[in-house]
Design a protein around this motif. Structure first.
Motif, short mmCIF file in Angstrom:
data_model
loop_
_atom_site.label_atom_id
_atom_site.label_comp_id
_atom_site.label_asym_id
_atom_site.label_seq_id
_atom_site.Cartn_x
_atom_site.Cartn_y
_atom_site.Cartn_z
N MET A 88 0.85 -1.19 0.00
CA MET A 88 0.00 0.00 0.00
C MET A 88 0.89 1.25 0.00
N ALA A 89 0.56 2.18 -0.83
CA ALA A 89 1.34 3.41 -0.95
C ALA A 89 1.20 4.27 0.31
N GLN A 90 2.29 4.90 0.66
CA GLN A 90 2.27 5.82 1.80
C GLN A 90 1.67 7.14 1.37
N PRO A 91 0.98 7.85 2.26
CA PRO A 91 0.44 9.16 1.90
C PRO A 91 1.59 10.13 1.56
N LEU A 92 1.32 10.98 0.63
CA LEU A 92 2.30 11.98 0.22
C LEU A 92 2.42 13.04 1.32
N GLU A 93 3.64 13.29 1.73
CA GLU A 93 3.89 14.38 2.67
C GLU A 93 4.78 15.38 1.96
N ILE A 94 4.30 16.60 1.86
CA ILE A 94 5.09 17.62 1.18
C ILE A 94 5.25 18.84 2.09
N ARG A 95 6.35 19.52 1.88
CA ARG A 95 6.62 20.76 2.60
C ARG A 95 6.77 21.88 1.59
N PRO A 96 6.43 23.09 1.95
CA PRO A 96 6.63 24.20 1.02
C PRO A 96 8.10 24.35 0.65
N ILE A 97 8.32 24.75 -0.60
CA ILE A 97 9.68 25.03 -1.07
C ILE A 97 9.98 26.52 -1.00
#
Length: 157
Positions: free
Chosen positions: A1-10
């Protein structure tokens, strides 16, 4: 199962408009990239005229999400359409894309025009616009977007 995408502002928007409104966007602002990035991350970017910028409607509330059909801008002159037909903060992830003109690269400050995001907006991704990756074939749309957006951009003085 794919992990949720975690993103931070650039980075984030500095300057420009301070309040979100429906129309009369334009003018200049700066996309200030995070200071922990090396300068090389923008090497060659100045050769491009436009960017693709992914940003977050950071002043919107998750309560603003509307998973149903509604008339654009709640104006009954335009037919109801579903959540993914609108390009506003009422979509589930409250993300947007803009295509501002790149005016100048100054270190990690990208001077842009026609970015329809407000001061303080978190930027999650950006890239140069490649015409070769733009739409292929005939672009088709109903008449209401042109009617609704007739005053979206302010005229240059």
């Amino acid at each position: 199962m794919a992990q949720p995408l975690e993103i931070r502002p650039i980075g984030h928007v500095v300057g420009g408009r301070t309040e979100p409104t429906d129309d009369h966007w334009g003018g200049a602002a700066v996309i200030r990239l995070n200071s922990d990035f090396p300068a090389e991350v923008v090497q060659g970017l100045e050769e491009f005229s436009h960017l693709i910028v992914v940003w977050h409607f950071h002043e919107a509330s998750p309560d603003d999400v509307a998973l149903h059909a509604r008339s654009p801008r709640n104006d009954p002159q335009w037919p109801p359409s579903g959540t993914f037909v609108h390009r506003n903060h009422r979509r589930p992830n409250q993300l947007a894309q803009s295509f501002p003109r790149l005016l100048k690269v100054d270190g990690l400050d990208l001077h842009v025009a026609d970015l329809d995001a407000i001061d303080g907006t978190p930027i999650y991704d950006l890239a140069p616009y490649f015409a070769e990756m733009g739409p292929r074939g005939e672009v088709r749309e109903p008449s209401w977007p042109a009617e609704m957006l007739a005053q979206y951009w302010q005229d240059e003085a």
